[in-house]
Design a protein around this motif. Structure first.
Motif: not given
Length: 96
Positions: A44-49, A53-55, A60-65, A78-79
């Motif tokens: 779980t990414p910390p709420d930094i920057g 959203r990036l994760l 989501a991009m991986a799922t779409e592909m 990779v993510a």
């Protein structure tokens, strides 16, 4: 590469391919406790920057592909690596 905890011994990490380059194997051995923790608990990414959203975007991009994005899959690794690098970059820029 793909990683997974061993089903009967969570202190062991299984990987695909079965034989990894020496450098990768050495890094995995060195960072095994952290890798096992990530594989057990997820990330779980910390709420930094914009890390959260990036994760979500990368997975989501991986799922779409049509790529698997479960914990330990190539897309997930990779993510997560990208987000950890993003967070480290933000923290290094905030140092005095």
């Amino acid at each position: 590469f793909e990683l997974a905890l061993h089903p009967t011994d969570p202190a062991l990490v299984r990987h695909r391919p079965a034989v990894m380059p020496d450098g990768v194997a050495a890094l995995l051995t060195r960072d095994k406790p952290a890798v096992c923790r990530l594989m057990r608990e997820g990330f779980t990414p910390p709420d930094i920057g914009d890390a959260p959203r990036l994760l979500a975007e990368r997975l989501a991009m991986a799922t779409e592909m049509g790529l698997p994005n479960h914990r330990g899959s190539r897309a997930w690794l990779v993510a997560v690596g990208e987000i950890i690098g993003h967070i480290a970059d933000i923290k290094s820029r905030s140092l005095p």
